[in-house]
Structure formats: structure tokens, C-alpha cells
Design a protein around this motif. Structure first.
Motif, PDB file in Angstrom:
ATOM      1  N   UNK A 176       0.982  -1.240  -0.004  1.00 35.52           N
ATOM      2  CA  UNK A 176      -0.030  -0.102  -0.037  1.00 35.52           C
ATOM      3  C   UNK A 176       0.918   1.149   0.069  1.00 35.52           C
ATOM      4  N   UNK A 177       0.413   2.153  -0.092  1.00 34.59           N
ATOM      5  CA  UNK A 177       1.277   3.667  -0.189  1.00 34.59           C
ATOM      6  C   UNK A 177       2.006   3.787   1.088  1.00 34.59           C
ATOM      7  N   UNK A 178       1.397   3.538   2.142  1.00 35.82           N
ATOM      8  CA  UNK A 178       1.939   3.607   3.460  1.00 35.82           C
ATOM      9  C   UNK A 178       2.901   2.817   3.692  1.00 35.82           C
ATOM     10  N   UNK A 179       2.811   1.510   3.201  1.00 36.41           N
ATOM     11  CA  UNK A 179       3.993   0.607   3.062  1.00 36.41           C
ATOM     12  C   UNK A 179       5.353   0.869   2.383  1.00 36.41           C
ATOM     13  N   UNK A 180       4.730   1.711   1.172  1.00 39.70           N
ATOM     14  CA  UNK A 180       6.097   2.020   0.177  1.00 39.70           C
ATOM     15  C   UNK A 180       6.697   3.036   0.824  1.00 39.70           C
ATOM     16  N   UNK A 181       6.097   4.137   1.525  1.00 42.21           N
ATOM     17  CA  UNK A 181       6.898   5.004   2.397  1.00 42.21           C
ATOM     18  C   UNK A 181       7.627   4.316   3.337  1.00 42.21           C
ATOM     19  N   UNK A 182       7.110   3.326   4.242  1.00 40.66           N
ATOM     20  CA  UNK A 182       7.898   2.957   5.081  1.00 40.66           C
ATOM     21  C   UNK A 182       9.006   1.908   4.767  1.00 40.66           C
ATOM     22  N   UNK A 183       8.865   1.495   3.651  1.00 33.50           N
ATOM     23  CA  UNK A 183      10.096   0.597   2.835  1.00 33.50           C
ATOM     24  C   UNK A 183      11.330   1.536   2.738  1.00 33.50           C
ATOM     25  N   UNK A 560      -3.824   2.861  -6.569  1.00 34.31           N
ATOM     26  CA  UNK A 560      -3.871   3.005  -8.290  1.00 34.31           C
ATOM     27  C   UNK A 560      -5.049   3.099  -8.632  1.00 34.31           C
ATOM     28  N   UNK A 561      -5.407   4.321  -9.148  1.00 36.42           N
ATOM     29  CA  UNK A 561      -6.780   4.876  -9.627  1.00 36.42           C
ATOM     30  C   UNK A 561      -6.862   4.313 -11.254  1.00 36.42           C
ATOM     31  N   UNK A 562      -8.049   3.713 -11.409  1.00 42.47           N
ATOM     32  CA  UNK A 562      -8.353   3.178 -12.625  1.00 42.47           C
ATOM     33  C   UNK A 562      -9.620   3.769 -12.962  1.00 42.47           C
ATOM     34  N   UNK A 563      -9.815   4.309 -14.263  1.00 46.11           N
ATOM     35  CA  UNK A 563     -11.049   4.966 -14.531  1.00 46.11           C
ATOM     36  C   UNK A 563     -11.934   4.067 -15.267  1.00 46.11           C
ATOM     37  N   UNK A 564     -11.529   2.860 -15.622  1.00 39.75           N
ATOM     38  CA  UNK A 564     -12.431   1.864 -16.465  1.00 39.75           C
ATOM     39  C   UNK A 564     -12.823   0.694 -15.630  1.00 39.75           C
ATOM     40  N   UNK A 565     -13.956   0.035 -15.816  1.00 44.88           N
ATOM     41  CA  UNK A 565     -14.228  -1.403 -15.330  1.00 44.88           C
ATOM     42  C   UNK A 565     -13.694  -2.450 -16.152  1.00 44.88           C
ATOM     43  N   UNK A 566     -13.512  -3.527 -15.246  1.00 49.96           N
ATOM     44  CA  UNK A 566     -12.862  -4.693 -16.121  1.00 49.96           C
ATOM     45  C   UNK A 566     -13.899  -5.253 -17.220  1.00 49.96           C
ATOM     46  N   UNK A 567     -15.210  -5.054 -16.916  1.00 48.09           N
ATOM     47  CA  UNK A 567     -16.166  -5.714 -17.968  1.00 48.09           C
ATOM     48  C   UNK A 567     -16.299  -7.307 -17.585  1.00 48.09           C
ATOM     49  N   UNK A 568     -15.601  -8.115 -16.843  1.00 48.33           N
ATOM     50  CA  UNK A 568     -15.618  -9.361 -16.809  1.00 48.33           C
ATOM     51  C   UNK A 568     -15.830  -9.848 -15.291  1.00 48.33           C
ATOM     52  N   UNK A 569     -15.881  -9.111 -14.442  1.00 45.67           N
ATOM     53  CA  UNK A 569     -16.029  -9.772 -12.974  1.00 45.67           C
ATOM     54  C   UNK A 569     -17.320  -9.893 -12.467  1.00 45.67           C
TER      55      UNK A 569
END
Length: 638
Positions: A176-183, A560-569
């Protein structure tokens, strides 16, 4: 320095790099501290193996999994690359030889388990070694906020003090972003930061897997649903379970349904695990039913379905395990089965993982009784630990004892090594002359005996640790054949063979204290418990949220922001369809109501005259994007 693409082509046969591999390779090759975020199957190994071959010296690779370590070393040697490994099962002599080869420049990649970093022998030798760079695999293990924190990883900070000018490459597939910073904070070298004025170069590869369909399915009868799914989807499969006992039960059930299945967990001996893994990899067995001990470093790209019959306790664990499907880029499925009982089980895991502090103190006191350690003594004393015997004697449950021992380890009172690998040992029980007079040995047995005598001295007077892989290679046999031959020679009293095993250990890091004086700091207990509760809530929300695309939910969790749906789930296939224009219009209506920055009860939204299903979809969108927050039935604009 050699050209990176030439090395890639020569040793791996690829014409060019993919994704962010080149950026990571060039960054570490230029001496910059580098962090690479790559999903499972993203090609992490290439990012350190290629620059290791391009530079002078040895690349140190810190990784927590012995099986993965051995597998990678074998693959590298097969390609003609000089690689070696040091882990808890190696003898003192083997470690010395391996480190001397590094000093002499005879090794390009040295894999090391984090537990070995603080040994005096390792530190003395590594200071004399030309190290090109340090690779930290599974780097999320260094973060106390990560889902798989391992205290031994903190030793890497001391390694940086020994090698202050050597750059670090940190790699992870789940952070996660928090863990990335901590690493970055935990791996940062103060000397390098002072000199260069920069931190890590961070490279992110999208975690989106377009060929992987995520499905969450409510199932009253999980066994029947699992059998139906596995019968409907052809190809190799993994079924993940929470317990060793359950892995065997489910494998038996699937076999009874006519589906070829076997099971795998950490409690099996090495030969059995290796044999079952090979059967599965060769497609002689289609389905592997396993605990989370299976999968890390498994090189099988054509897994068509990963099915979780038990719910994982974090999004990180689920994402990593699910990501083992479809690594060949073809259509694959990640299926998570759940029912109402899972909510209760997830809630209970919080209690099991963080038992009351009074219970932890009790376990600590019972350990002292178990080993007869008096107050003020026991410093650095080390003991084998039998969980079954301990729990039976003191009437505890293993799950809670395991958790208590891990908390005591984080608090610095003991070191609990769950399963320390003990290498196989051999000693001949007959004299050398008698061995030469034996006539009934088969040709294969003769090859094993010759390989033993060629590689190890003193076998007629004392036990020697042996490498069954080396014996197999020299005898032209498989590891399983060598194991069976050694067992046969043992049954005929020609030698005494102690197979490789994994034994838990307890080591006192401090003199024994009175139990009531133990201190559990916030970052050892309260804060970590809160983090764990948040992870449980996150996976619970994932189960419950049937309005937002599964892929978008997972990606959003990792920042990670994703503006589109996968359409399959399962969500995309069944959810109410709202056009972007309609979603924007409804969003503005809701935000207008919340523009006064006052908390509003959810029931107030009914006055907006929005269809209830559309309103649910809009609220899910706003909550996912953190535009609004919800607490106890009230919502407020962020």
C-alpha cells in the motif's frame, strides 16, 4: 559494463525487456537506491539478475523463502550463472566456502536469508567482499505496517551500515502507499542520503491484470460450488485453504469427484513437497490444494484458476495468491467463495492473532517452566520447540500460542523461528573395508555412495550434513531417488540417514523476566492490532461490495486509480449500468447536499429522488474514491 540487452538475450533468450524492467535495471546500474513495485508475474528476478551480471562483484539477494532461494540458484546455475545461497540449514563449513568464493570473485549472485545477516561470520566476510548492490526481495516484509512483517528483515539496516556506499534494490508485489513509504525509510542509508540528497527512485508497474477475471461468489455449500467451478474451467488450478488438515480433506473430496488433486503444506517433508510440486507442474496432477506455504516462486505460467475456499485475512495476501493465475497472459480466473460464517471467522482471527496481553505473559511464563529457565537467566539460550507437546502440557490452543510467540519476538524477549530447516545428515555404520566388500548394491546405490565419499570426509566417524541436490546431480538421479536410496541403505544398516526436517526453535533474546514486568510497546501490540483490524475490514468490504468493479477495488487499495471497469468480474456482469454522464449528474446531486460540510444521515439521501440501486452505485463510487466518508450511518464530504 556489458550491454543489458545482450545479457538478457544470451542467458534468457529474450530480445528486450518488458514493463518497467529496463528503468529499474538502469537505475540500480547507475548506483541509485531503487524501489520496484511489480505484480506477481511481472518479471522481478530479471531486474536484479541482469545488472548483477553486468557489474563487477557479487549481488547480495535477501529473500525469506529457502525453497525459492534454492529454486532460483538451481535455475541460474542451469543457465551457466555462478550463484550460491546461505540459509539456516547450511553447515559452518559450507558457509565459509561460499563466502570465500564471493571474496575471490567466483560468485555473481549470493542469496541470503535475513536471519544470516547478523552472524559475525557473515559480517566479517562480507566486509572483504566486493558487493555490486543489495537486492531486497519481498521488501514489504521490512515494514511493520505490511501484512507479512518479519523482524529479521530489520537486520538489513545494519547491513547498509557495513556497506554504506552500496546501493539497494527493493522489490515487492504487494504494498500500500503507507508501506511503500515505510520501506524507503527503513532501507534508506543516512550516508548516501547525506551525500546525494535524494531518496529512492520508485518505479511502479500497473497492478492491473487484464487477462485475470476476479469473481466473488456467495456459496452455502462451498465444496459443491468448488467442484462445479473446477469442472467448468479446464486447466491447471490452485485451491487455497487456511489449515493443513483442510488441505488433505479437500484434496480427497476433489479426487472422489473424479478431479485429479493433491495437497501441499509446510508440514510435509521436503521430498514429498518436491514430488507433489513436480507432479502438478508436469500436469500429471491438475489441482493443487494448499496452504499459503505453496506458490511463492512457483514457476508455472499456465494456471487457469486460483480458488480461495477460505477467505484470506488481507487484500495483500489475496492479491498475491490470486495473481498466480494467468501469468502466461491468457484468460484466467481468481475465485473467492464465501458465506456468512466467513464474517465470524474473520472477526475471530483478530482475537487469535492478537490474544490478550495477559495470555501472552502466561505463555512466556509457561515457556520458562517448559525449559526450566529461572528469572535472570537464559540469555541467548536456544531450544527446539514442540508446539503440540507445549500446548498439551499447558492446555493452550496452538493458534493463539503461535501468535503470542510472534508478539514476544517483536517485543524482543525471544526469537521464535517457526520452522528452521535442518539439513539432511549421513554417517556410515559399517567400516570402509566392509563397504567395499558389499556386492548387493544396485548401480544407482553405487553412484550415491561414490558421490557421498567424493564430497564429504569423515563419514565413517561422524555425521555430515549433505546436499541431496548435489548428490542427485552427480549421480544423475532425481532428489526423490536419492532420498529413497538413502532410506534403503539406512534400513539395511549400511549407513544412518537423518532426513531433512523443519523444526521450530525458541531463542531467548534477553534474560528471563518476571512475566508481569513484560512491556508491549504500541508498535508491537496496539498499533499492529489496529492495522490488522483495518486489513480485516478491507477484505470484508471486498466481500460485501458488489457494486464496484472487483479490479478497481483491488487497484484502489494499492493506491492505483483506474477509470475503467474490467467488464468481466461478477460485479461488472450483474451490476446496474450507469452511463458516465448519469453518474456525474447524480454525483453532483449528492455532493450538493453534503456541501455544508455537516454530517448527514444516509436516510436524508432518499429526499433526492434517486433510484435506490443507482444511489447505492453512486455512494460506492464516492466512498471508493474517498470523496466522502461514512461512519455509523452518517456521511460527510472529505
Amino acid at each position: 559494463m556489458r550491454d543489458y540487452r545482450e545479457i538478457l538475450k544470451e542467458y534468457w533468450g529474450y530480445d528486450d525487456f518488458r514493463g518497467i524492467q529496463r528503468e529499474i535495471i538502469e537505475s540500480i546500474g547507475n548506483g541509485h537506491d531503487t524501489l520496484g513495485l511489480m505484480p506477481t508475474g511481472g518479471g522481478k528476478s530479471i531486474t536484479f539478475q541482469v545488472p548483477a551480471l553486468a557489474q563487477e562483484g557479487v549481488c547480495l539477494v535477501v529473500t525469506p523463502l529457502i525453497a525459492l532461494m534454492k529454486d532460483q540458484v538451481d535455475h541460474l546455475r542451469h543457465r551457466g550463472i555462478r550463484a550460491a545461497a546461505i540459509y539456516s540449514g547450511c553447515s559452518h563449513e559450507e558457509i565459509v566456502i561460499t563466502l570465500e568464493n564471493c571474496i575471490l570473485g567466483h560468485t555473481k549472485l549470493l542469496y541470503v536469508s535475513p536471519e544470516r545477516l547478523n552472524s559475525e561470520l557473515f559480517q566479517t566476510k562480507i566486509k572483504k567482499t566486493k558487493v555490486s548492490f543489495i537486492t531486497v526481495d519481498e521488501a514489504h516484509c521490512i515494514s511493520q505496517w505490511g501484512y507479512d512483517f518479519r523482524p529479521s528483515y530489520l537486520e538489513i539496516a545494519n547491513l547498509r551500515k557495513l556497506l554504506p556506499h552500496v546501493p539497494v534494490l527493493a522489490l515487492t508485489a504487494t504494498a500500500t502507499p503507507h508501506v511503500v513509504q515505510d520501506i524507503q525509510e527503513r532501507l534508506m542509508s543516512a550516508d548516501r542520503k547525506l551525500e546525494e540528497g535524494t531518496g529512492f527512485n520508485v518505479y511502479r508497474m500497473s497492478f492491473e491484470r487484464q487477462n485475470l477475471t476476479y469473481i466473488v461468489r456467495r456459496a452455502t455449500d462451498k465444496y459443491a460450488e468448488m467442484a462445479h467451478i473446477l469442472s467448468s474451467i479446464e486447466g491447471s488450478a490452485i485451491v487455497y485453504v487456511r489449515s493443513r488438515k483442510r488441505s488433505k480433506e479437500i484434496a480427497t473430496f476433489l479426487s472422489d469427484q473424479g478431479l485429479k488433486a493433491t495437497f501441499y503444506h509446510a508440514g510435509l517433508n521436503h521430498e514429498v513437497k518436491d514430488e507433489r510440486q513436480q507432479l502438478w507442474q508436469r500436469d500429471e496432477v491438475r489441482i493443487m490444494v494448499a496452504t499459503n506455504a505453496f506458490g511463492m516462486g512457483i514457476d508455472k505460467a499456465d494456471v487457469r484458476v486460483v480458488l480461495h475456499i477460505d477467505c484470506p485475512d488481507s487484500i495483500e495476501a489475496y492479491f498475491q495468491e490470486a495473481g498466480r493465475a494467468g501469468r502466461d497472459g491468457k484468460q484466467a480466473y481468481a475465485v473467492l467463495l464465501f458465506n456468512n460464517h466467513d464474517y465470524q471467522k474473520l472477526a475471530k482471527r483478530i482475537e487469535d492473532t492478537f490474544p490478550p496481553q495477559e495470555f501472552i505473559r502466561e505463555v512466556y511464563e509457561h515457556l520458562a517452566y517448559y525449559y526450566q529457565i529461572g528469572v535472570g537467566s537464559g540469555y541467548h539460550a536456544s531450544f527446539e520447540f514442540s508446539m503440540d507437546e507445549f500446548c498439551k502440557r499447558f492446555r493452550h490452543f496452538p493458534i493463539q500460542v503461535d501468535a503470542a510467540l510472534k508478539i514476544l519476538t517483536r517485543a524482543g524477549y525471544i526469537e521464535y523461528t517457526e520452522e528452521q530447516e535442518s539439513q539432511a545428515r549421513v554417517m556410515f555404520t559399517i567400516k570402509r573395508d566392509e563397504l567395499y566388500r558389499l556386492q548387493q548394491n544396485s548401480p544407482e546405490e553405487e553412484k550415491v555412495v561414490v558421490a557421498l565419499l567424493r564430497n564429504y570426509g569423515g563419514l565413517f566417524s561422524e555425521y555430515n550434513y549433505i546436499d541431496e541436490g548435489l548428490i542427485a546431480q552427480q549421480a544423475g538421479l532425481t532428489r526423490q531417488q536419492v532420498y529413497l536410496i538413502l532410506k534403503s541403505l539406512g534400513q539395511r544398516h549400511i549407513l544412518h540417514f537423518i532426513p531433512q526436517s523443519r523444526t521450530p526453535y525458541i531463542r531467548y533474546q534477553q534474560r528471563r523476566e518476571d512475566a508481569h514486568l513484560l512491556v508491549f510497546k504500541p508498535d508491537v501490540y496496539q498499533e499492529r492490532k489496529k492495522q490488522y483490524q483495518q486489513r480485516i475490514k478491507a477484505i470484508t468490504r471486498y466481500l460485501q461490495n458488489d457494486r464496484i468493479c472487483r479490479s478497481r477495488q483491488l487497484l484502489r487499495y494499492f493506491g492505483e486509480r483506474n477509470e475503467h471497469n474490467c467488464g468481466k468480474c461478477d460485479v461488472c456482469r450483474s451490476s446496474v449500468k450507469i452511463s458516465d454522464e448519469r453518474l456525474d449528474a447524480l454525483t453532483q446531486q449528492v455532493l450538493q447536499l453534503l456541501s455544508d460540510q455537516v454530517s448527514h444521515h444516509v436516510s436524508e439521501l432518499n429526499h433526492l429522488n434517486i433510484d435506490s440501486e443507482e444511489l447505492d452505485a453512486v455512494l460506492s463510487y464516492l466512498l471508493l474514491e474517498e470523496i466522502i466518508y461514512q461512519t455509523d450511518g452518517y456521511i460527510i464530504k472529505a
